[in-house]
Motif scaffolding. Structure first.
Motif, short mmCIF file in Angstrom:
data_model
loop_
_atom_site.label_atom_id
_atom_site.label_comp_id
_atom_site.label_asym_id
_atom_site.label_seq_id
_atom_site.Cartn_x
_atom_site.Cartn_y
_atom_site.Cartn_z
N LYS A 131 4.40 3.84 -9.07
CA LYS A 131 4.05 4.85 -8.06
C LYS A 131 5.14 5.13 -7.04
CE LYS A 131 -0.32 5.75 -9.02
NZ LYS A 131 -0.83 7.09 -9.11
N PHE A 132 6.01 4.16 -6.75
CA PHE A 132 6.97 4.33 -5.66
C PHE A 132 8.03 5.36 -6.01
CE2 PHE A 132 10.85 2.82 -3.33
CZ PHE A 132 10.44 3.23 -2.08
N LYS A 133 8.19 6.33 -5.14
CA LYS A 133 9.16 7.41 -5.36
C LYS A 133 10.47 7.18 -4.61
CE LYS A 133 6.03 9.51 -7.70
NZ LYS A 133 5.78 8.89 -8.96
N SER A 148 0.84 -1.21 0.00
CA SER A 148 0.00 0.00 0.00
C SER A 148 0.87 1.25 0.00
CB SER A 148 -0.93 0.00 1.21
OG SER A 148 -1.68 1.19 1.26
N GLY A 149 1.94 1.23 0.78
CA GLY A 149 2.87 2.37 0.79
C GLY A 149 3.45 2.61 -0.59
N LEU A 178 2.13 1.87 -3.42
CA LEU A 178 1.06 2.40 -4.28
C LEU A 178 0.76 3.86 -3.98
CD1 LEU A 178 -1.31 -0.70 -4.24
CD2 LEU A 178 0.13 0.08 -6.14
N HIS A 179 1.17 4.32 -2.80
CA HIS A 179 1.01 5.74 -2.44
C HIS A 179 2.32 6.50 -2.59
CE1 HIS A 179 -2.66 4.07 -0.61
NE2 HIS A 179 -3.16 5.25 -0.93
N GLY A 180 3.33 5.85 -3.19
CA GLY A 180 4.58 6.53 -3.50
C GLY A 180 5.53 6.71 -2.34
N ARG A 181 5.39 5.90 -1.31
CA ARG A 181 6.24 6.10 -0.13
C ARG A 181 6.62 4.77 0.49
NH1 ARG A 181 2.89 4.94 3.91
NH2 ARG A 181 0.69 5.24 3.61
N SER A 183 6.33 2.47 3.67
CA SER A 183 5.44 2.25 4.80
C SER A 183 6.22 2.22 6.11
CB SER A 183 4.69 0.93 4.63
OG SER A 183 4.03 0.57 5.82
N SER A 239 2.99 -0.65 -8.27
CA SER A 239 3.91 -0.27 -7.19
C SER A 239 5.19 0.32 -7.75
CB SER A 239 4.24 -1.49 -6.31
OG SER A 239 3.11 -1.91 -5.60
#
Length: 167
Positions: free
Chosen positions: A153-155, A28-29, A31-34, A36, A150
């Motif tokens: 999106k992951f930065k 989930s992290g 997918l939110h670019g960060r 977790s 993932s």
């Protein structure tokens, strides 16, 4: 079953289920670019799961042993990428190895569930029946999609209370 094997089975199963549960906020992290906040604990439990799997008596090479080897190698790669702060191509390699490890935990859970849970075992007593294959294919497709999104999106930024990697 000896008391050692019984206790080891309980510990190994508990660790693997905790690792699987912790894998979801990690993905989930991504997918939110960060990163977790649960990533550190996922890594600890995923490594512990693989290591405890090798404490069982080994008489032949099984799929579980192969999965354990793959998991440990890919977790080592993930740890290296994390230590390197996801520089360059290590960003997508990190995400891919982490998602792969959650997937491996899921596949083992599916197989073990069909072997150990009576109503599932009745559907697939040998483990080679369509219900097992269907569950595995659904898991594979879902994790391929999760993996691709993932990576996109992951930065690769540390944040959200994540324990930084030592210098």
């Amino acid at each position: 079953m000896s008391s050692y094997i019984y206790l080891l089975t309980l510990v190994h199963t508990a660790i693997s289920l905790v690792a699987l549960v912790l894998g979801w906020p990690v993905i989930s992290g991504f997918l939110h670019g960060r990163v977790s906040t649960w990533t550190f604990w996922f890594l600890v439990t995923a490594i512990a799961c693989s290591v405890t799997g090798f404490l069982f008596p080994i008489t032949v090479i099984t799929p579980g042993i192969v999965f354990g080897i793959i998991a440990l190698v890919t977790l080592a790669i993930a740890l290296y990428a994390r230590r390197a702060h996801y520089a360059g191509h290590l960003r997508w390699i990190y995400v891919a190895t982490m998602v792969l490890n959650v997937y491996l935990l899921l596949v083992v859970t599916i197989v073990q569930s069909f072997q150990k849970i009576p109503f599932l075992n009745a559907l697939a007593p040998t483990g080679a029946e369509p219900p097992v294959l269907i569950a595995q294919v659904i898991g594979l497709v879902a994790f391929l999609v999760l993996g691709v999104f993932s990576v996109i999106k992951f930065k690769g930024e540390f944040g959200g209370g994540v324990m930084p990697t030592p210098a």
